[in-house]
Enzyme design. Structure first.
Site, PDB file in Angstrom:
ATOM      1  CD  GLU A   1      -3.052  -1.015   2.225  1.00  0.00           C
ATOM      2  OE1 GLU A   1      -2.830  -0.259   3.203  1.00  0.00           O
ATOM      3  OE2 GLU A   1      -4.068  -1.719   2.153  1.00  0.00           O
TER       4      GLU A   1
ATOM      5  CD  GLU B   1      -4.517  -5.672   3.222  1.00  0.00           C
ATOM      6  OE1 GLU B   1      -5.351  -4.884   3.730  1.00  0.00           O
ATOM      7  OE2 GLU B   1      -3.296  -5.535   3.363  1.00  0.00           O
TER       8      GLU B   1
END
Length: 736
Positions: free
Chosen positions: A500, A604
């Site tokens: 991320e 995710e």
């Protein structure tokens, strides 16, 4: 102070005295009266003796009966031992034996007195009590005098007892013989000079033992319930239980550990847990990283389930979907997964991430606390259960301090590296392929707490941005060199470069340039596995044509509705519809190089439909759902409730409730919402659920959700595949 020989000078108490003066004249008169013809009767003699021998109460002196005329002789006249005899109050014999026989009158009166005493025992006891008291007093005084001299000689050698008081002398002699030894404290003095427990002391000991029996288990239970150890408020997330047996150390000699390695990472006697580690000492490294703990042999023949190939067989990525799960919050701390680390700290203390937590605990306590967490939060049995639930891949988040730390870092260095290696071996054992995810980079690549440090981004940004970017490349040099070893060829399937990176706040070109360099380092080291790069929250459509010069790269997207204030307020039906249509369309577009990037996975996702979970939006912050999230940034701040419109009051109480209280309608919705996402993500290369286990957040734990009946028992068994209409769930309140 009177000495022991001064006792002869004490007043006589109750002993007959030698008659003298007037008494001698009276005795002579009584003798002469015996020769006269007039004789008194026995009755008259008895009455007269009673009047003289038993005086009235008012005539008594100091509690003792008067004995005739006042004594005018000296009160402390010494007396010889022959003349000192015990006084028998029932006998009026002279102290001088036969030299002064009593007259007839005296004998008569004495006989009368004895007869009276035999009929009045209480009065006799009253007369005897003072004499016994005085006799005991004499003996106590004698003991004090005697013991005083002994104690005076032994003052310098006086010892302290267990209670810090001076040990008292052993009471002996007349007092002990008469059974009148007094108890002192919890002990009783004996003639043997020893001490033994008295009844009170035994009772005290039993009370203490009972308290320990009760309190110790309660303390252990409370410690477990709060997550175990951790001083300074750090509770820890794990069920500590008994410490590991570490039986494999039994065959190892501590002397085999070189002096320079003792009490270091390479010393297995300092490890909290040695289970399934090779504890034979070695200083060998690969890429500068220790192999200590690894076994030399391995086997890649295991198969996760009957639907997928064994590790040593080729996986058909792109046609065979990945069904994986994360083990988040384990080797990289994340507050909402393990809130017990942070609950006991107040908001003004600023303990909000792993950086501040380890800084607060200090090096030694932080190392102890986190290694206990590493050893217990995820164990071998978890990987066994992951396999049983139908998973075939595991994504393992870890951070750069598993490899190294820098002078300004408070993080615990290298210990998590050992547990990362053991986790890979557990995955190998159960046929699970691994996605290595570097979750935290030097300086933080996104400024979020799960990167290690919440706040400003210091990676490719700020004063040390370039330095931290280079440090990250150096770390990949070490990591890729290590994992290029043949033993990892089959078990590691995906190698992540950076989790991320916040590309909406960083220069896109700078991030892409860094990723290109990192990919070149990995390939140069010999790793040929797929490389994973994050979409950076740009959106999948923005990645078409990016990193086209890098071979075998997968784009990793993380999909949640709850972190978007324009999606969190979707009604139940619309959320499922969006998962089926919106995310499915995005995946199909991205997975094709003609319309998008190419290989795409969802690394995710969860079934949570609110952001109510404790610490999900950072420690000591509110929620979008209830409108209590003032971030200070107008683009992200939420100060009004964002549950579905016109649904009433927005509350997190039911969202955070125990799943046992969920209604049947809500359970049905949660299952369908999860199945809809699975169907959409399998339109791409597959998915990894976030996460396997949490302390208390059921809607973020596959393990807890599966046990609660709101997630599939097997990943491939689903009742809903987005091919039928979505119910309106009209009986399910939008705010629960």
């Amino acid at each position: 102070m009177a000495g022991p020989h001064d006792r002869d000078a004490r007043p006589d108490h109750g002993r007959p005295r030698r008659p003298h003066g007037r008494e001698r004249r009276d005795q002579r008169q009584r003798r002469s009266a015996q020769n006269t013809p007039e004789k008194k009767s026995y009755a008259n003699a008895r009455d007269e003796q009673q009047e003289r021998a038993v005086p009235e109460q008012g005539e008594r002196r100091k509690g003792r009966p008067s004995r005739g005329p006042p004594d005018r002789s000296p009160r402390h006249k010494p007396r010889s031992p022959e003349r000192r005899r015990r006084y028998d109050p029932t006998s009026f014999t002279s102290s001088e034996g036969d030299s002064n026989p009593l007259s007839f009158d005296s004998l008569a009166k004495l006989d009368a007195y004895n007869e009276k005493m035999s009929h009045h025992p209480q009065e006799k006891e009253q007369l005897l009590a003072p004499r016994e008291k005085d006799r005991g007093y004499q003996r106590r005084q004698k003991e004090k005098v005697t013991s005083g001299r002994v104690l005076k000689d032994k003052t310098k050698h006086r010892r302290k007892s267990e209670h810090g008081r001076e040990k008292r002398r052993v009471v002996s002699g007349p007092l002990a013989e008469e059974g009148r030894v007094k108890k002192r404290g919890g002990y009783i003095a004996e003639e043997s000079g020893k001490k033994r427990f008295g009844r009170k002391c035994w009772i005290s000991v039993l009370v203490v033992v009972l308290l320990l029996v009760i309190l110790i288990p309660v303390g252990i239970y409370a410690s477990k319930k709060n997550g175990g150890g951790g001083g300074g408020g750090a509770g820890g997330s794990s069920d500590d239980g008994p410490a590991p047996a570490n039986a494999n150390l039994d065959g190892i000699n501590e002397n085999d550990i070189p002096a320079e390695a003792k009490n270091t990472y390479l010393d297995p006697f300092t490890w909290y847990d040695t289970t399934d580690f090779n504890v034979t000492y070695t200083k060998e490294t690969v890429g500068g990283l220790p192999v200590m703990g690894l076994n030399s042999a391995w086997d890649d023949g295991a198969q996760a389930n009957e639907n997928v190939p064994a590790l040593d067989k080729k996986w058909a990525y792109g046609t065979m979907p990945i069904r994986g799960v994360n083990v988040g919050g384990w080797l990289s701390i994340e507050p909402f997964i393990t809130p017990s680390f942070f609950k006991s700290y107040k908001s003004n203390q600023g303990i909000i991430d792993e950086y501040t937590l380890t800084k607060e605990l200090g090096p030694q306590k932080a190392a102890e606390t986190l290694e206990r967490h590493y050893a217990t939060f995820v164990k071998e049995d978890d990987f066994k259960q992951i396999q049983a639930a139908g998973f075939d891949h595991v994504r393992i988040p870890y951070s750069y301090w598993a490899v190294t730390t820098y002078p300004e870092d408070p993080y615990v260095p290298k210990i998590s590296w050992r547990y990362l290696l053991r986790a890979i071996e557990y995955c190998r054992k159960y046929g699970l392929r691994v996605n290595l995810d570097l979750h935290g980079l030097p300086g933080s690549q996104n400024g979020w707490n799960h990167s290690g440090r919440q706040g400003a981004i210091g990676w490719l940004n700020g004063t040390d941005g370039d330095l931290n970017a280079q440090r990250s490349l150096d770390i990949h040099t070490q990591l890729s060199t290590f994992f290029a070893q043949p033993r990892y060829k089959n078990v590691i399937a995906i190698y992540g470069l950076a989790n991320e990176p916040k590309m909406i706040a960083l220069p896109t070109s700078a991030v892409l340039d860094w990723e290109t360099k990192a990919a070149a380092i990995v390939r140069k080291s010999g790793m040929q596995q797929y490389l994973a790069v994050g979409d950076g929250f740009l959106g999948l459509s923005k990645w078409k044509g990016q990193l086209s010069g890098v071979h075998n790269v997968i784009l990793d997207v993380h999909q949640y509705t709850i972190f978007n204030k324009n999606q969190i307020n979707y009604p139940h039906q619309k959320k499922i519809q969006y998962a089926c249509q919106g995310w499915s369309d995005q995946m199909k577009q991205s997975v094709s190089v003609a319309t998008g990037f190419g290989p795409t996975i969802c690394g995710e996702w969860s079934q949570a439909d609110t952001d109510c979970t404790l610490y999900l939006n950072n420690v000591h912050t509110g929620t979008r759902w209830e409108g209590t999230l003032p971030t200070g940034d107008p683009t992200t701040s939420v100060t009004t409730p964002h549950c579905p419109p016109d649904s009433g009051t927005c509350s997190c109480d039911k969202a955070n409730a125990d799943p046992g209280s969920y209604s049947d309608d809500y359970k049905q919705w949660l299952m369908m919402y999860a199945e809809a996402q699975i169907a959409s993500f399998e339109a791409g290369w597959g998915w990894f659920y976030w996460t396997w286990v949490t302390e208390s957040a059921t809607q973020w734990s596959w393990k807890a959700g599966m046990n609660a009946g709101i997630l599939p028992k097997k990943t491939w068994q689903r009742d809903f595949n987005c091919t039928t209409n979505v119910p309106d769930f009209k009986n399910l309140p939008e705010n629960y």
